[in-house]
Design a protein around this motif. Structure first.
Motif, PDB file in Angstrom:
ATOM      1  N   LYS A 154      -2.617  12.583  -3.848  1.00 10.97           N
ATOM      2  CA  LYS A 154      -2.536  12.031  -2.494  1.00 10.97           C
ATOM      3  C   LYS A 154      -1.709  10.746  -2.486  1.00 10.97           C
ATOM      4  CE  LYS A 154      -6.907  13.977  -0.807  1.00 10.97           C
ATOM      5  NZ  LYS A 154      -8.243  13.661  -0.245  1.00 10.97           N
ATOM      6  N   TYR A 155      -1.837   9.975  -3.537  1.00  8.78           N
ATOM      7  CA  TYR A 155      -1.063   8.736  -3.665  1.00  8.78           C
ATOM      8  C   TYR A 155       0.414   9.065  -3.846  1.00  8.78           C
ATOM      9  CZ  TYR A 155      -5.505   6.254  -4.309  1.00  8.78           C
ATOM     10  OH  TYR A 155      -6.759   5.724  -4.128  1.00  8.78           O
ATOM     11  N   ILE A 156       0.679  10.032  -4.720  1.00  6.56           N
ATOM     12  CA  ILE A 156       2.065  10.404  -5.002  1.00  6.56           C
ATOM     13  C   ILE A 156       2.760  10.927  -3.752  1.00  6.56           C
ATOM     14  CG2 ILE A 156       3.515  12.018  -6.305  1.00  6.56           C
ATOM     15  CD1 ILE A 156       1.460  11.778  -8.595  1.00  6.56           C
ATOM     16  N   LYS A 157       2.031  11.698  -2.929  1.00  7.71           N
ATOM     17  CA  LYS A 157       2.615  12.223  -1.691  1.00  7.71           C
ATOM     18  C   LYS A 157       2.994  11.105  -0.727  1.00  7.71           C
ATOM     19  CE  LYS A 157       0.399  16.780  -1.701  1.00  7.71           C
ATOM     20  NZ  LYS A 157      -0.580  17.668  -1.027  1.00  7.71           N
ATOM     21  N   LEU A 158       2.342   9.967  -0.867  1.00  4.48           N
ATOM     22  CA  LEU A 158       2.647   8.804  -0.025  1.00  4.48           C
ATOM     23  C   LEU A 158       3.706   7.908  -0.669  1.00  4.48           C
ATOM     24  CD1 LEU A 158      -0.995   7.904   1.070  1.00  4.48           C
ATOM     25  CD2 LEU A 158       0.796   8.885   2.529  1.00  4.48           C
ATOM     26  N   ILE A 160       3.376   6.541  -3.653  1.00  4.08           N
ATOM     27  CA  ILE A 160       2.710   5.582  -4.534  1.00  4.08           C
ATOM     28  C   ILE A 160       2.606   6.212  -5.915  1.00  4.08           C
ATOM     29  CG2 ILE A 160       0.644   4.177  -4.895  1.00  4.08           C
ATOM     30  CD1 ILE A 160       0.077   4.603  -1.846  1.00  4.08           C
ATOM     31  N   GLN A 161       3.498   5.841  -6.812  1.00  8.75           N
ATOM     32  CA  GLN A 161       3.561   6.431  -8.129  1.00  8.75           C
ATOM     33  C   GLN A 161       2.647   5.689  -9.101  1.00  8.75           C
ATOM     34  OE1 GLN A 161       5.202   9.203  -8.867  1.00  8.75           O
ATOM     35  NE2 GLN A 161       6.113   9.383  -6.826  1.00  8.75           N
ATOM     36  N   PRO A 162       1.862   6.420  -9.903  1.00  7.70           N
ATOM     37  CA  PRO A 162       1.016   5.741 -10.895  1.00  7.70           C
ATOM     38  C   PRO A 162       1.872   5.021 -11.924  1.00  7.70           C
ATOM     39  CG  PRO A 162       1.084   8.106 -11.314  1.00  7.70           C
ATOM     40  CD  PRO A 162       1.769   7.880  -9.991  1.00  7.70           C
ATOM     41  N   GLU A 164       3.643   4.034 -15.126  1.00  9.15           N
ATOM     42  CA  GLU A 164       4.086   4.924 -16.197  1.00  9.15           C
ATOM     43  C   GLU A 164       3.634   4.462 -17.581  1.00  9.15           C
ATOM     44  OE1 GLU A 164       8.270   5.546 -15.966  1.00  9.15           O
ATOM     45  OE2 GLU A 164       8.194   6.486 -13.984  1.00  9.15           O
ATOM     46  N   PHE A 165       3.713   3.157 -17.832  1.00  9.25           N
ATOM     47  CA  PHE A 165       3.408   2.678 -19.189  1.00  9.25           C
ATOM     48  C   PHE A 165       1.898   2.485 -19.379  1.00  9.25           C
ATOM     49  CE2 PHE A 165       4.056  -1.057 -16.553  1.00  9.25           C
ATOM     50  CZ  PHE A 165       3.045  -1.912 -16.943  1.00  9.25           C
ATOM     51  N   ASP A 166       1.416   2.864 -20.567  1.00  4.69           N
ATOM     52  CA  ASP A 166       0.010   2.677 -20.939  1.00  4.69           C
ATOM     53  C   ASP A 166      -0.947   3.203 -19.870  1.00  4.69           C
ATOM     54  OD1 ASP A 166       0.428   1.268 -23.462  1.00  4.69           O
ATOM     55  OD2 ASP A 166       1.203  -0.361 -22.236  1.00  4.69           O
ATOM     56  N   ASN A 167      -0.619   4.352 -19.324  1.00  5.74           N
ATOM     57  CA  ASN A 167      -1.478   4.959 -18.304  1.00  5.74           C
ATOM     58  C   ASN A 167      -1.458   6.484 -18.448  1.00  5.74           C
ATOM     59  OD1 ASN A 167      -3.105   5.353 -16.061  1.00  5.74           O
ATOM     60  ND2 ASN A 167      -1.476   4.978 -14.562  1.00  5.74           N
ATOM     61  N   PRO A 168      -1.886   6.991 -19.621  1.00  7.68           N
ATOM     62  CA  PRO A 168      -1.801   8.430 -19.881  1.00  7.68           C
ATOM     63  C   PRO A 168      -2.648   9.272 -18.932  1.00  7.68           C
ATOM     64  CG  PRO A 168      -3.149   7.349 -21.550  1.00  7.68           C
ATOM     65  CD  PRO A 168      -2.488   6.262 -20.760  1.00  7.68           C
ATOM     66  N   GLU A 169      -3.711   8.694 -18.387  1.00  6.37           N
ATOM     67  CA  GLU A 169      -4.586   9.440 -17.482  1.00  6.37           C
ATOM     68  C   GLU A 169      -4.137   9.346 -16.020  1.00  6.37           C
ATOM     69  OE1 GLU A 169      -6.948  11.347 -18.737  1.00  6.37           O
ATOM     70  OE2 GLU A 169      -6.327  10.635 -20.715  1.00  6.37           O
ATOM     71  N   LYS A 170      -3.017   8.658 -15.772  1.00  2.00           N
ATOM     72  CA  LYS A 170      -2.494   8.464 -14.415  1.00  2.00           C
ATOM     73  C   LYS A 170      -3.566   7.895 -13.475  1.00  2.00           C
ATOM     74  CE  LYS A 170       1.163  11.940 -14.671  1.00  2.00           C
ATOM     75  NZ  LYS A 170       1.785  13.126 -14.025  1.00  2.00           N
ATOM     76  N   LEU A 171      -4.123   6.773 -13.906  1.00  2.00           N
ATOM     77  CA  LEU A 171      -5.150   6.115 -13.109  1.00  2.00           C
ATOM     78  C   LEU A 171      -4.524   5.300 -11.981  1.00  2.00           C
ATOM     79  CD1 LEU A 171      -7.549   4.872 -15.938  1.00  2.00           C
ATOM     80  CD2 LEU A 171      -7.591   7.040 -14.681  1.00  2.00           C
ATOM     81  N   ILE A 172      -5.319   5.010 -10.971  1.00  2.26           N
ATOM     82  CA  ILE A 172      -4.877   4.247  -9.808  1.00  2.26           C
ATOM     83  C   ILE A 172      -4.795   2.765 -10.179  1.00  2.26           C
ATOM     84  CG2 ILE A 172      -5.463   3.599  -7.435  1.00  2.26           C
ATOM     85  CD1 ILE A 172      -7.158   6.259  -7.428  1.00  2.26           C
ATOM     86  N   GLY A 173      -3.718   2.116  -9.800  1.00  3.32           N
ATOM     87  CA  GLY A 173      -3.546   0.696 -10.078  1.00  3.32           C
ATOM     88  C   GLY A 173      -4.151  -0.181  -8.991  1.00  3.32           C
ATOM     89  N   TYR A 174      -4.315  -1.467  -9.315  1.00  2.00           N
ATOM     90  CA  TYR A 174      -4.896  -2.417  -8.367  1.00  2.00           C
ATOM     91  C   TYR A 174      -4.068  -2.514  -7.084  1.00  2.00           C
ATOM     92  CZ  TYR A 174      -8.124  -4.272 -11.938  1.00  2.00           C
ATOM     93  OH  TYR A 174      -9.120  -4.443 -12.875  1.00  2.00           O
ATOM     94  N   ILE A 177      -4.058   0.910  -4.692  1.00  3.17           N
ATOM     95  CA  ILE A 177      -5.128   1.225  -3.752  1.00  3.17           C
ATOM     96  C   ILE A 177      -4.929   0.494  -2.419  1.00  3.17           C
ATOM     97  CG2 ILE A 177      -6.804  -0.560  -4.461  1.00  3.17           C
ATOM     98  CD1 ILE A 177      -8.897   1.827  -4.261  1.00  3.17           C
ATOM     99  N   ILE A 178      -4.351  -0.710  -2.460  1.00  6.43           N
ATOM    100  CA  ILE A 178      -4.086  -1.411  -1.205  1.00  6.43           C
ATOM    101  C   ILE A 178      -2.963  -0.714  -0.449  1.00  6.43           C
ATOM    102  CG2 ILE A 178      -3.376  -3.600  -0.155  1.00  6.43           C
ATOM    103  CD1 ILE A 178      -4.782  -5.045  -2.375  1.00  6.43           C
ATOM    104  N   ARG A 179      -1.950  -0.249  -1.169  1.00  5.43           N
ATOM    105  CA  ARG A 179      -0.887   0.516  -0.517  1.00  5.43           C
ATOM    106  C   ARG A 179      -1.432   1.821   0.066  1.00  5.43           C
ATOM    107  NH1 ARG A 179       4.346  -0.385  -4.608  1.00  5.43           N
ATOM    108  NH2 ARG A 179       4.879  -2.442  -3.758  1.00  5.43           N
ATOM    109  N   PHE A 180      -2.365   2.454  -0.636  1.00  2.00           N
ATOM    110  CA  PHE A 180      -2.957   3.703  -0.148  1.00  2.00           C
ATOM    111  C   PHE A 180      -3.686   3.463   1.170  1.00  2.00           C
ATOM    112  CE2 PHE A 180      -6.439   6.809   0.036  1.00  2.00           C
ATOM    113  CZ  PHE A 180      -5.730   8.001  -0.055  1.00  2.00           C
ATOM    114  N   TYR A 181      -4.497   2.410   1.232  1.00  2.00           N
ATOM    115  CA  TYR A 181      -5.206   2.105   2.476  1.00  2.00           C
ATOM    116  C   TYR A 181      -4.247   1.672   3.569  1.00  2.00           C
ATOM    117  CZ  TYR A 181      -9.710   2.466   0.125  1.00  2.00           C
ATOM    118  OH  TYR A 181     -10.802   2.936  -0.562  1.00  2.00           O
TER     119      TYR A 181
END
Length: 263
Positions: A154-158, A160-162, A164-174, A177-181
């Motif tokens: 859902k983030y990527i469709k907007l 908002i790319q996770p 890339e570095f040191d994020n193998p699980e593609k977690l949401i960044g700080y 989430i503000i950009r998502f809202y």
């Protein structure tokens, strides 16, 4: 009107240069004054939403720049309000050694403690840095508890790319989430009218809010007095006529058009 377009543009040009205008409180010799202008490319501020609020009557005028996002050096989500006008009650922070006088007010959206509560605590040190735990269910933002949508697609469709570095699980960044809202629930990360009015006269009428506008990078060193956006704003404030908002340049103030929070 008891003020002119020229006066408005002169004050905008001063803020653009970071020079306090002549109506800043005098203060003491050791005091420090800051006069801020909207900046969508700030390296320490990962921008999400932004807009411009206009207020005025025959004697008074005010422009309030609003910007929300993540302070990557402060570890908090915030709304930043920058005030320019002839009726501003400038914020003053007093300390024993000096006072800081500014045209900026900061409103907390997500505290550093709240980010710590929902921080990812598994994996390497960098996998835990500014990433949200996939097990976190809620977040307290702008004094409301709301659910965290963990579907990264859902983030990527907007756009908002996770990270890339040191994020193998593609977690949401700080900042993510503000950009998502901002895209899905903009009222949550926007200043309330009461918050915006904090440093304005309580009886000053609101003229309009501009959510889409053409922004020119400060690196281009083009003063506001030579920018279409602010020439129109000065005309609106000096006449009270919102029909002067007729931009010919394409709006580009969306966060996706600018690099920010990169330092």
């Amino acid at each position: 009107m008891n003020f002119t377009e020229t006066e408005i543009l002169e004050k905008l040009d001063l803020a653009f240069q970071g020079i306090p205008s002549d109506d800043f409180p005098d203060g003491n010799e050791e005091d420090i004054k800051y006069n801020f202008f909207i900046d969508l490319e700030h390296g320490y501020f990962e921008t999400a939403g932004n807009k411009i609020h206009l207020y005025g009557d025959k004697n008074r005028w005010a422009i309030v720049f609003e910007k929300c996002g993540y302070l990557n050096r402060g570890g908090a989500g915030v709304i930043e309000l920058d005030y320019i006008g002839n009726c501003i009650d400038y914020p003053i922070s007093k300390y024993p050694e000096r006072s800081y006088i500014t045209n900026c007010e900061t409103i907390e959206l997500v505290s550093s403690e709240e980010y710590e509560r929902i921080r990812n605590k598994k994996g390497s040190e960098m996998e835990q840095f500014e990433l949200i735990s996939p097990e976190a269910l809620t977040i307290n933002i702008h004094e409301r508890n709301v659910p965290i949508d963990q579907d990264i697609n859902k983030y990527i469709k907007l756009g908002i790319q996770p990270r890339e570095f040191d994020n193998p699980e593609k977690l949401i960044g700080y900042g993510d989430i503000i950009r998502f809202y901002n895209e899905t629930y903009p009222e949550l990360v926007s200043a309330t009218e009461i918050e915006i009015m904090t440093h304005l006269p309580t009886d000053i009428p609101k003229i309009m809010t501009i959510s889409e506008f053409h922004y020119i990078s400060s690196h281009d060193a083009i003063f506001p007095s030579n920018q279409e956006t602010f020439l129109m704003i000065a005309k609106i404030l000096s006449t009270g006529d919102t029909s002067f908002w007729k931009p010919t340049l394409k709006s580009n103030n969306h966060w996706s058009n600018w690099e920010s929070g990169h330092l």
